[in-house]
Design an enzyme around this catalytic site. Structure first.
Site, PDB file in Angstrom:
ATOM      1  CG  HIS A  78      -3.231 -10.492  -6.515  1.00 18.38           C
ATOM      2  ND1 HIS A  78      -3.100  -9.659  -5.477  1.00 18.38           N
ATOM      3  CD2 HIS A  78      -1.806 -11.477  -7.170  1.00 18.38           C
ATOM      4  CE1 HIS A  78      -2.081  -9.695  -5.048  1.00 18.38           C
ATOM      5  NE2 HIS A  78      -1.950 -10.801  -5.983  1.00 18.38           N
ATOM      6  CG  ASP A  99      -6.291  -3.574  -3.186  1.00 19.06           C
ATOM      7  OD1 ASP A  99      -5.989  -2.233  -2.984  1.00 19.06           O
ATOM      8  OD2 ASP A  99      -5.825  -4.512  -4.346  1.00 19.06           O
ATOM      9  CG  ASN A 100      -4.431  -2.489   0.029  1.00 15.87           C
ATOM     10  OD1 ASN A 100      -4.735  -3.851  -1.352  1.00 15.87           O
ATOM     11  ND2 ASN A 100      -3.831  -1.706  -0.591  1.00 15.87           N
ATOM     12  CG  ASP A 130      -2.889  -3.089  -6.958  1.00 13.98           C
ATOM     13  OD1 ASP A 130      -2.448  -3.158  -5.509  1.00 13.98           O
ATOM     14  OD2 ASP A 130      -2.594  -3.430  -7.608  1.00 13.98           O
ATOM     15  CG  ASP A 131      -1.097  -1.282  -3.394  1.00 14.85           C
ATOM     16  OD1 ASP A 131      -1.786  -1.511  -2.432  1.00 14.85           O
ATOM     17  OD2 ASP A 131       0.245  -1.056  -3.353  1.00 14.85           O
ATOM     18  CB  CYS A 133      -3.261  -6.582  -3.572  1.00 14.98           C
ATOM     19  SG  CYS A 133      -2.385  -5.208  -3.016  1.00 14.98           S
TER      20      CYS A 133
END
Length: 523
Positions: free
Chosen positions: A142, A289-290, A39-40, A79
Site C-alpha cells: 500500500h 493500521d487505523n 487492517d481496520d 491505511c
C-alpha cells in the site's frame, strides 16, 4: 536533491555495515522482530480490551504474557499513510503521504494514484540491513504500485502479497483486478488465482499468509540469521473474509470469523517461536493500521470500544489502536503500559532492538518503546493527528485538542456513508469542515474517552490545557517541512479512469477549490 544525496549516503553506510556483518551493539545476534499489522481492526475487537464474546484467546494470552498498550495510536486514520509512517518513523505529511486535493481530505492509493513512497525515504527494513537482518513483507504493501515503489526496492528481501487491498472484483476491462506478487513476479490476481467469494466471505488468504510467515521463520532460524517479518494481512478490511473452517464460528458474524482466524494464526506464529526456542530472542508487536471502519459496520466492521467514530476520522475511534508487545524472558508478563504510543514508534524501537541509531539527517517522530516495556519508564510526548495536509488535533497528556472537526461531507452522509453511525455529538461530529484553530475543542480523555463533553472555554482547566498545548503545536508547525504530495487524485489521462464528468480536469489534480465533490474517489 539534498535529501536524495543524504539517503544515498545512508545506503552506502548500511551496505558497508551489512558487509561487515555487524549486529547488535554488544556483538551478540540481535533479536528477531515481528510486526503483526492488522487492517481496520478496532481497539474494541480484543477480549483483553473488553470485547464481550471473548473470541481472541491467543491475543489475550499474548497480552497476559507481555505488555498491553491501551493508549496506542495510528499516525493517520487511513491505511496507506499510516503504513508509510510505521516504516519510516515519520508523520505521513513529512514523507508525502497526503493529498492537497481538498483541505482535511484523506487520501487512498487506489489504482488511479500514481504516487508512492519517495526514494529518499529510509524504511525500517533498509536500515536493518546494517545489522544483518533478512526482511520479508507478507500481505498488503500500500505504498505505491508502480515499479519504483516495489517493496524489494525499499529494503525488503522477500514479499508475498499485494500492492493494494483486495478491492473488487473488477471487470478486467475498464479496471483489472488487483495483482498478487511473490517477490518481483506477479503470480495472480485477487478474485482469480486468489479467489474471494464476496457472497459467502470464503477465502484462503489468511492461511496462505500464515504459511508464508511460518516458512520464513523456519528458514531464517535454520540459517541462524536475524529476521524482520512484517505480517500485514487484510482479512478484517471489507470485504472481510475467512477460510472455510472459520466461517460461521463467531458470535459476531463474518467480521468475527475473520478475527477468530487471525487470532488462531497469531497463536500458531507464537507457538512456532516457542517450539523453535527462539521466543526469548524475538520481539513481537501486534497492532492495527487505523480504527475499525464503522462505515462497513455492523456486518463487515469491527468495534472501537468506547471511542468516538471510526476509520477516516481523527476522533479516538479512528486512531486509537489495539497494541500488544510480547518478548518472553525480556518483557515482564502481565504489564499494562500507559505510555502514549504511536505506530511510528515501531520504526525507532526496531532500530533500537538492532543496536542501530535512527537517521540523523531528517525529523523522526517515533519514540523508542523499550524503556517503557523493559523498565516501565514513561516519556511525555505529543501525538499529532492529520487528515490530508491539515493538522486536525493533538493529544498531550490526558488532553486532546481539536483544531478542525469533520466526519464526512453532507453529500456522502445523505448517500448513506457514515463514519460515526449512531454517534452524533452536537458541534463535534460535523459534516462540514469546522475550524477551531483560535479556540480548539479540548477533551479530557481520562474522564471522557468518548469525546462527548468538551471543556468549557471559560474554565481554568481549559485555559491551563490550552497554555500547555499551544507552544507544542506552534513549535511543531514552525519546524514542519511537508514532503511532495504523493496521493493526489489522478484522472484517466494518467491511469485510464476517472469518475464521469471528471475526465477533462487535467492529469494530476492539484490544489483544487474548484474540483467537484464527485471527482474524489472513492468516497
Amino acid at each position: 536533491m539534498a535529501s536524495v544525496a543524504a539517503a544515498t549516503t545512508w545506503r552506502l553506510v548500511l551496505l558497508l555495515l551489512s558487509i561487515a556483518g555487524l549486529g547488535a551493539a554488544d556483538g551478540r545476534r540481535p533479536p528477531n522482530i515481528l510486526l503483526l499489522l492488522m487492517d481496520d481492526m478496532g481497539w474494541g475487537d480484543l477480549g483483553v480490551n473488553g470485547e464481550p464474546s471473548r473470541e481472541t484467546p491467543n491475543l489475550d494470552r499474548m497480552a497476559a504474557e507481555g505488555t498491553l498498550f491501551p493508549n496506542f495510536y495510528s499516525a493517520n486514520p487511513l491505511c496507506s499513510p499510516s503504513r508509510a509512517a510505521l516504516l519510516t518513523g515519520r508523520l505521513p505529511i513529512r514523507s508525502g503521504f497526503y493529498t492537497t486535493n481538498g483541505r482535511a481530505r484523506n487520501a487512498y492509493t487506489p489504482q488511479e494514484i500514481v504516487g508512492g513512497i519517495p526514494d529518499d525515504e529510509l524504511l525500517l527494513p533498509e536500515l536493518l540491513k546494517g545489522a544483518g537482518y533478512v526482511s520479508k513483507i507478507v500481505g498488503k504493501w500500500h505504498l505505491g504500485h508502480r515499479p519504483q515503489f516495489h517493496p524489494l526496492k525499499h529494503g525488503f528481501d522477500e514479499w508475498f502479497g499485494s500492492p493494494n487491498c483486495h478491492f473488487g472484483p473488477y471487470d478486467n476491462r475498464a479496471r483489472p483486478n488487483i495483482p498478487v506478487y511473490r517477490d518481483w513476479e506477479m503470480v495472480g490476481r485477487y478474485y482469480e488465482e486468489f479467489p474471494i467469494d464476496v457472497k459467502t466471505g470464503e477465502a484462503n488468504l489468511t492461511q496462505l499468509y500464515l504459511q508464508e510467515a511460518l516458512d520464513f521463520i523456519k528458514r531464517q532460524q535454520a540459517a541462524q540469521r536475524p529476521f524482520f517479518l512484517y505480517w500485514a494481512i487484510d482479512a478484517t478490511h471489507a470485504p472481510v473474509y475467512a477460510s472455510r473452517p472459520f466461517l460461521g464460528t463467531s458470535q459476531r458474524g463474518r467480521y468475527g470469523d475473520a478475527v477468530r482466524e487471525i487470532d488462531d494464526s497469531v497463536g500458531k506464529i507464537l507457538g512456532l517461536l516457542q517450539n523453535l526456542r527462539i521466543a526469548e530472542n524475538t520481539f513481537v508487536f501486534f497492532t492495527s493500521d487505523n480504527g475499525a471502519a464503522l462505515v462497513s459496520a455492523p456486518k463487515q466492521g469491527g468495534s472501537n470500544g468506547p471511542f468516538l467514530c471510526g476509520k477516516q476520522t481523527t476522533f479516538e475511534g479512528g486512531v486509537r489502536e489495539p497494541a500488544i508487545a510480547w518478548w518472553p524472558g525480556r518483557i515482564p508478563a502481565g504489564q499494562v503500559s500507559h505510555q502514549l504510543g504511536s505506530l511510528m514508534d515501531l520504526f525507532t524501537t526496531g532500530l533500537s532492538l538492532a543496536g542501530l541509531a535512527p537517521p540523523s539527517d531528517r525529523a523522526i517522530d517515533g519514540l523508542d518503546l523499550l524503556p517503557a516495556v523493559l523498565r516501565g519508564r514513561l516519556t511525555d510526548r505529543p501525538i499529532f493527528y492529520y487528515r490530508g495536509d491539515t493538522l486536525m488535533a493533538v493529544t498531550l497528556g490526558q488532553y486532546k485538542a481539536h483544531f478542525w472537526t469533520w466526519t464526512n461531507s453532507w453529500e456522502e452522509f445523505r448517500q448513506g456513508v457514515d463514519f460515526c453511525p449512531g454517534q452524533n455529538v452536537s458541534g463535534v461530529t460535523t459534516h462540514t469542515q469546522e475550524e477551531h484553530t483560535k479556540l480548539p475543542l479540548i477533551f479530557h480523555l481520562g474522564r471522557d474517552p468518548g469525546e462527548r463533553y468538551p471543556l468549557s472555554f471559560a474554565s481554568t482547566e481549559y485555559l491551563d490545557a490550552l497554555r500547555g498545548i499551544t507552544p507544542v503545536v506552534q513549535q511543531h508547525q514552525k519546524a514542519l517541512v511537508p514532503g511532495q504530495p504523493q496521493l493526489n487524485v489522478c484522472n484517466q489521462a494518467v491511469m485510464n479512469w476517472a469518475p464521469p464528468g471528471c475526465e477533462k480536469l487535467g492529469k494530476c489534480l492539484t490544489p483544487p477549490e474548484s474540483i467537484p465533490e464527485k471527482c474524489f474517489w472513492p468516497h
